[in-house]
Design an enzyme around this catalytic site. Structure first.
Site, PDB file in Angstrom:
ATOM      1  N   GLU A 135     -38.763   1.247  -2.394  1.00  0.00           N
ATOM      2  CA  GLU A 135     -37.886   0.854  -1.292  1.00  0.00           C
ATOM      3  C   GLU A 135     -37.058  -0.379  -1.641  1.00  0.00           C
ATOM      4  O   GLU A 135     -35.881  -0.478  -1.272  1.00  0.00           O
ATOM      5  CB  GLU A 135     -38.704   0.593  -0.023  1.00  0.00           C
ATOM      6  CG  GLU A 135     -39.464   1.796   0.501  1.00  0.00           C
ATOM      7  CD  GLU A 135     -38.563   2.857   1.104  1.00  0.00           C
ATOM      8  OE1 GLU A 135     -37.343   2.612   1.234  1.00  0.00           O
ATOM      9  OE2 GLU A 135     -39.073   3.936   1.442  1.00  0.00           O
ATOM     10  N   ASP A 276     -37.838  14.470  -3.501  1.00  0.00           N
ATOM     11  CA  ASP A 276     -36.404  14.631  -3.276  1.00  0.00           C
ATOM     12  C   ASP A 276     -35.508  13.760  -4.147  1.00  0.00           C
ATOM     13  O   ASP A 276     -34.644  14.258  -4.876  1.00  0.00           O
ATOM     14  CB  ASP A 276     -36.080  14.426  -1.794  1.00  0.00           C
ATOM     15  CG  ASP A 276     -36.723  13.167  -1.201  1.00  0.00           C
ATOM     16  OD1 ASP A 276     -37.451  12.470  -1.928  1.00  0.00           O
ATOM     17  OD2 ASP A 276     -36.492  12.886  -0.011  1.00  0.00           O
ATOM     18  N   GLU A 369     -39.448  16.306  11.406  1.00  0.00           N
ATOM     19  CA  GLU A 369     -39.967  16.052  10.069  1.00  0.00           C
ATOM     20  C   GLU A 369     -40.484  17.337   9.425  1.00  0.00           C
ATOM     21  O   GLU A 369     -40.246  17.581   8.256  1.00  0.00           O
ATOM     22  CB  GLU A 369     -41.074  14.999  10.130  1.00  0.00           C
ATOM     23  CG  GLU A 369     -40.598  13.619  10.541  1.00  0.00           C
ATOM     24  CD  GLU A 369     -39.727  12.942   9.499  1.00  0.00           C
ATOM     25  OE1 GLU A 369     -40.166  11.957   8.891  1.00  0.00           O
ATOM     26  OE2 GLU A 369     -38.579  13.396   9.284  1.00  0.00           O
ATOM     27  N   GLU A 390     -30.047  12.851   6.165  1.00  0.00           N
ATOM     28  CA  GLU A 390     -29.885  13.878   5.126  1.00  0.00           C
ATOM     29  C   GLU A 390     -28.957  15.028   5.532  1.00  0.00           C
ATOM     30  O   GLU A 390     -28.164  15.516   4.716  1.00  0.00           O
ATOM     31  CB  GLU A 390     -31.255  14.421   4.709  1.00  0.00           C
ATOM     32  CG  GLU A 390     -32.028  13.529   3.764  1.00  0.00           C
ATOM     33  CD  GLU A 390     -32.592  12.294   4.432  1.00  0.00           C
ATOM     34  OE1 GLU A 390     -32.904  11.307   3.725  1.00  0.00           O
ATOM     35  OE2 GLU A 390     -32.729  12.305   5.689  1.00  0.00           O
TER      36      GLU A 390
END
Length: 575
Positions: A135, A276, A369, A390
């Site tokens: 992150e 991803d 989700e 996304e």
């Protein structure tokens, strides 16, 4: 009430024919109303609509941004239900860092300059705290690099050595250097957590998600090319190559891996959470750095995805070793995939998959989700929607590729859902339950960094980030003249744009000095020869191709070791 009155009027008529006529009128009226609403919802988006939607998205951004400044700064994130703030990923004032380049995208250079100066004096990377390596890289390093490259456009005074030097670049290098000890493993794959003062925390787990290993090449590569210090790019590539060698016999990676033993601790394989951005960075790293090997790796992996994960334009989770479906779900994080496909020219399959994902949004109002594909419902315990970007990310990419007006309608649907269900007096709230649109007390920093940015870019076709190369800005770096602002920006996975031209502007002039410095730092003959082999392989990608692409297998642990380190894994899933 109106329908009951019509019913009474109909029933009072003694003649069957008149009653039938009355019902026909009633149903005709209802059908007309439904048809009108349907027609309105599918009407074409005009130029005036685009301008109106763009302005509405700008207002959305400032509603969240201003409330963060008022109620949450200097904490990482805003809590929009209680109108206060809290720290999440390391006490970086993360929302402010993440929002900085969005201010430039919206054309607010005055606020960009103010915030950049504030961050230069406010950020402190010497605190004794544990932070997420993943992150911190995508949000802080990526955000600072992008802001550095946008500084001149935002009318910040820059020195004669810009873009190869600058205070924001120095900060990005400083925090990235703090992350490097996480990669000090025999495999080269990093730990998931680092202490900014002491390095890897004592007792830190060696298990991290695949994305936590493979999502560094864009930021680290940019940093190396701008500064002329190869250690960052080499570190990211070493981790990528190590991960690549750990694919299963059918060519898939799992969700979590032990970076010390190279054993997989979660065998589910898909394109979504935990994997991803690894796949995303193979493509974007190749485009940004001109590294054909990374694109070759993605294309090879894509074939395995088509063989085992793809089912009728959906992508499911499968066992990485055997290929059978293990989780028949669509994740909201999967929605980046059509956008990634558009970057490499696979527009038709991308549009088909996007239609599927949009149908989920239309059914529920958001993308939960987890969505059970077989039963067409949200999965209990995974029904939230944290304002993820996304889907709109893919819509923006595909609209740039196709100009299909349908995509503007999808963007309008997304904007409307967020405005109606997520807006609060103090910002925008995540959906705790997307089925009932109940709110959660959190506005993640990526809402302002990604979701609103991609929405704005969809409705702002003339934005400078969409430049087509017909014009640019001539810059004289210390090493050569180059053209910036010509387009071709690469977004990192937190939507921080990187100008490819700037990479070339600094890197070429530094190339020989970087080689010289690196060779001086290598004392052993064997290590020097290995480095030269890698360098030659980059210059001549066809040389020893078989050696570069040889498949290696790592042993795996049972799936009972499912974890939730960085990417979310699924210990409570029931088929």
């Amino acid at each position: 009430m109106a329908r009951r009155n019509v019913d009474q009027s109909c029933k009072s008529n003694l003649h069957v024919s008149k009653m039938v006529k009355c019902y026909i009128k009633m149903f005709t009226f209802v059908a007309f109303i439904l048809f009108s609403k349907l027609a309105l919802s599918n009407c074409e988006v005009t130029t005036d609509d685009m301008r109106k939607y763009r302005d509405e998205v700008k207002e959305m951004f400032y509603h969240g941004y201003n409330n963060y400044l008022e109620h949450a700064f200097p904490y990482d994130e805003l809590r929009p239900l209680t109108c206060d703030g809290f720290d999440t990923w390391g006490s970086y004032s993360l929302t402010l860092v993440d929002s900085l380049d969005t201010l430039a995208v919206l054309g607010n250079y005055t606020e960009f300059r103010r915030v950049a100066e504030l961050l230069l004096y406010h950020l402190d990377f010497e605190e004794d705290i544990n932070v997420s390596v993943f992150e911190t890289n995508i949000r802080v390093v990526g955000g600072l690099l992008s802001a550095h490259l946008l500084s001149k456009k935002a009318q910040i005074p820059v020195g004669p050595e810009w873009p190869c030097k600058g205070p924001l670049l120095t900060m990005a290098k400083e925090i990235a250097t703090k992350l490097l000890p996480a990669f000090d493993t025999l495999s080269g794959m990093p730990y998931g957590t680092i202490n900014l003062v002491h390095g890897v925390p004592q007792g830190e787990t060696a298990v991290t998600c695949t994305s936590g290993v493979g999502t560094f090449i864009v930021e680290f590569g940019t940093l190396s090319r701008l500064t002329g210090e190869p250690i960052f790019e080499e570190t990211a590539l070493k981790a990528l190559h190590a991960l690549w060698k750990c694919r299963s016999g059918i060519g898939l990676v799992g969700n979590h891996i032990n970076v010390l033993t190279k054993k997989w601790t979660a065998l589910d394989s898909g394109i979504g959470g935990g994997i991803d951005s690894y796949l995303e960075y193979l493509v974007k790293g190749s485009l940004l750095l001109g590294n054909q090997e990374l694109m070759d790796m993605f294309r090879e992996y894509e074939e395995a995805v088509k063989t085992y994960n793809k089912r009728d334009d959906w992508y499911m989770w499968v066992n990485m070793k055997k290929g059978q479906v293990s989780l028949p779900v669509f994740q909201s994080l999967d929605a980046y995939w059509p956008g990634l496909q558009s970057l490499i020219g696979d527009v038709d399959p991308a549009m088909k998959t996007l239609h599927n994902f949009h149908q989920v949004w239309k059914q529920i109002g958001f993308t939960p989700e987890f969505y059970n594909i077989a039963h067409g419902v949200s999965v209990d315990g995974r029904e939230g929607y944290p304002l993820r970007p996304e889907l709109i990310e893919s819509v923006m990419y595909l609209y740039q590729a196709t100009r299909d007006p349908f995509l503007l309608e999808v963007g309008r649907d997304i904007m409307t859902s967020i405005q109606v269900s997520a807006r609060t007096p103090c910002g925008y709230a995540s959906m705790k339950d997307s089925r009932h649109h109940t709110k959660d007390n959190r506005m993640e920093s990526f809402f302002l960094s990604e979701t609103t940015k991609y929405l704005y870019l969809l409705f702002d076709p003339d934005n400078f980030l969409h430049a087509n190369g017909s014009e640019g800005t001539l810059v004289s770096s210390p090493h050569r003249k180059c053209i910036l602002d010509a387009g071709g920006y690469i977004f990192n996975t937190e939507a921080h744009p990187i100008d490819i031209s700037a990479i070339d502007c600094c890197q070429r002039g530094n190339e020989m000095r970087s080689m010289e410095n690196l060779l001086k730092s290598i004392n052993q003959k064997e290590a020097r020869l290995k480095w030269l082999e890698r360098y030659i392989a980059e210059l001549y990608p066809n040389v020893e191709k078989e050696e570069l692409t040889r498949r290696h297998n790592c042993t795996s642990q049972p799936f009972s070791a499912k974890l939730s380190i960085l990417g979310e894994m699924f210990p409570d899933w029931e088929t």
